[in-house]
Scaffold this motif. Structure first.
Motif, PDB file in Angstrom:
ATOM      1  N   PRO A   7       0.784  -1.240   0.000  1.00  0.00           N
ATOM      2  CA  PRO A   7       0.000   0.000   0.000  1.00  0.00           C
ATOM      3  C   PRO A   7       0.813   1.286   0.000  1.00  0.00           C
ATOM      4  O   PRO A   7       0.276   2.356  -0.262  1.00  0.00           O
ATOM      5  N   ASP A   8       2.108   1.204   0.265  1.00  0.00           N
ATOM      6  CA  ASP A   8       2.894   2.433   0.340  1.00  0.00           C
ATOM      7  C   ASP A   8       3.485   2.849  -1.012  1.00  0.00           C
ATOM      8  O   ASP A   8       4.387   3.672  -1.074  1.00  0.00           O
ATOM      9  N   PHE A   9       2.951   2.300  -2.105  1.00  0.00           N
ATOM     10  CA  PHE A   9       3.357   2.717  -3.449  1.00  0.00           C
ATOM     11  C   PHE A   9       2.183   3.366  -4.157  1.00  0.00           C
ATOM     12  O   PHE A   9       1.039   2.942  -4.007  1.00  0.00           O
ATOM     13  N   LEU A  10       2.484   4.394  -4.930  1.00  0.00           N
ATOM     14  CA  LEU A  10       1.457   5.161  -5.630  1.00  0.00           C
ATOM     15  C   LEU A  10       1.825   5.317  -7.098  1.00  0.00           C
ATOM     16  O   LEU A  10       3.008   5.382  -7.443  1.00  0.00           O
ATOM     17  N   VAL A  11       0.801   5.408  -7.945  1.00  0.00           N
ATOM     18  CA  VAL A  11       1.016   5.721  -9.353  1.00  0.00           C
ATOM     19  C   VAL A  11       0.616   7.179  -9.549  1.00  0.00           C
ATOM     20  O   VAL A  11      -0.478   7.589  -9.178  1.00  0.00           O
ATOM     21  N   HIS A  12       1.548   7.963 -10.092  1.00  0.00           N
ATOM     22  CA  HIS A  12       1.307   9.381 -10.344  1.00  0.00           C
ATOM     23  C   HIS A  12       1.483   9.674 -11.817  1.00  0.00           C
ATOM     24  O   HIS A  12       2.291   9.053 -12.493  1.00  0.00           O
ATOM     25  N   ASP A  13       0.725  10.645 -12.296  1.00  0.00           N
ATOM     26  CA  ASP A  13       0.902  11.154 -13.646  1.00  0.00           C
ATOM     27  C   ASP A  13       1.748  12.419 -13.527  1.00  0.00           C
ATOM     28  O   ASP A  13       1.313  13.408 -12.947  1.00  0.00           O
ATOM     29  N   ILE A  14       2.960  12.361 -14.054  1.00  0.00           N
ATOM     30  CA  ILE A  14       3.867  13.505 -14.008  1.00  0.00           C
ATOM     31  C   ILE A  14       4.244  13.853 -15.435  1.00  0.00           C
ATOM     32  O   ILE A  14       4.869  13.054 -16.136  1.00  0.00           O
ATOM     33  N   ALA A  15       3.834  15.021 -15.862  1.00  0.00           N
ATOM     34  CA  ALA A  15       4.127  15.510 -17.214  1.00  0.00           C
ATOM     35  C   ALA A  15       3.692  14.504 -18.276  1.00  0.00           C
ATOM     36  O   ALA A  15       4.392  14.270 -19.250  1.00  0.00           O
ATOM     37  N   GLY A  16       2.539  13.889 -18.064  1.00  0.00           N
ATOM     38  CA  GLY A  16       1.995  12.949 -19.034  1.00  0.00           C
ATOM     39  C   GLY A  16       2.579  11.553 -18.965  1.00  0.00           C
ATOM     40  O   GLY A  16       2.215  10.691 -19.758  1.00  0.00           O
ATOM     41  N   GLU A  17       3.485  11.300 -18.045  1.00  0.00           N
ATOM     42  CA  GLU A  17       4.092   9.979 -17.868  1.00  0.00           C
ATOM     43  C   GLU A  17       3.566   9.353 -16.580  1.00  0.00           C
ATOM     44  O   GLU A  17       3.418  10.028 -15.570  1.00  0.00           O
ATOM     45  N   GLN A  18       3.297   8.050 -16.627  1.00  0.00           N
ATOM     46  CA  GLN A  18       2.866   7.325 -15.447  1.00  0.00           C
ATOM     47  C   GLN A  18       4.114   6.888 -14.673  1.00  0.00           C
ATOM     48  O   GLN A  18       5.000   6.235 -15.228  1.00  0.00           O
ATOM     49  N   ILE A  19       4.171   7.264 -13.393  1.00  0.00           N
ATOM     50  CA  ILE A  19       5.324   6.989 -12.547  1.00  0.00           C
ATOM     51  C   ILE A  19       4.861   6.230 -11.307  1.00  0.00           C
ATOM     52  O   ILE A  19       3.876   6.601 -10.680  1.00  0.00           O
ATOM     53  N   LEU A  20       5.583   5.180 -10.946  1.00  0.00           N
ATOM     54  CA  LEU A  20       5.331   4.442  -9.709  1.00  0.00           C
ATOM     55  C   LEU A  20       6.361   4.910  -8.700  1.00  0.00           C
ATOM     56  O   LEU A  20       7.561   4.910  -8.975  1.00  0.00           O
ATOM     57  N   ILE A  21       5.880   5.323  -7.535  1.00  0.00           N
ATOM     58  CA  ILE A  21       6.786   5.861  -6.516  1.00  0.00           C
ATOM     59  C   ILE A  21       6.315   5.429  -5.134  1.00  0.00           C
ATOM     60  O   ILE A  21       5.118   5.275  -4.887  1.00  0.00           O
ATOM     61  N   GLY A  22       7.265   5.225  -4.243  1.00  0.00           N
ATOM     62  CA  GLY A  22       6.925   4.900  -2.859  1.00  0.00           C
ATOM     63  C   GLY A  22       6.313   6.107  -2.186  1.00  0.00           C
ATOM     64  O   GLY A  22       6.813   7.220  -2.329  1.00  0.00           O
ATOM     65  N   GLY A  23       5.239   5.904  -1.451  1.00  0.00           N
ATOM     66  CA  GLY A  23       4.553   7.010  -0.800  1.00  0.00           C
ATOM     67  C   GLY A  23       4.696   6.987   0.706  1.00  0.00           C
ATOM     68  O   GLY A  23       3.945   7.629   1.407  1.00  0.00           O
ATOM     69  N   GLY A  24       5.669   6.252   1.201  1.00  0.00           N
ATOM     70  CA  GLY A  24       5.887   6.153   2.639  1.00  0.00           C
ATOM     71  C   GLY A  24       6.473   7.425   3.207  1.00  0.00           C
ATOM     72  O   GLY A  24       6.570   8.446   2.535  1.00  0.00           O
TER      73      GLY A  24
END
Length: 92
Positions: A7-24
């Motif tokens: 659950p501590d990972f998030l998908v974000h849209d950054i400048a039109g690109e999908q990015i997976l990043i840790g949200g901890g």
């Protein structure tokens, strides 16, 4: 193979690109993963379910992208192995 999304990972849209990043508490920006369209779709499906089998995800992929079921399963299994190596999912 059963996959559980951490659950501590998030998908974000950054400048039109999908990015997976840790949200901890401590976000490590050097560990961001750029996702292609199908990877982002599968990760979103898994995140929404929390837990899913490779077969369930392959069925979603085959239906969404009109891919042969065997090819979809191979692709899903490879993605899940890569995500496990990155610490994003737990495989059983």
């Amino acid at each position: 193979m059963k996959a559980t999304f951490k659950p501590d990972f998030l998908v974000h849209d950054i400048a039109g690109e999908q990015i997976l990043i840790g949200g901890g508490e401590q976000i490590n920006f050097s560990k961001m993963l750029m996702l292609n369209e199908t990877s982002a779709y599968l990760i979103t499906e898994l995140k929404n379910r929390t837990t899913a089998t490779d077969s369930e995800l392959a069925q979603c992929l085959a239906e969404q992208y009109d891919v042969a079921p065997e090819e979809a399963l191979n692709d899903v299994q490879e993605l899940l192995r890569q995500l496990e190596e990155q610490g994003v999912v737990i495989l059983e």
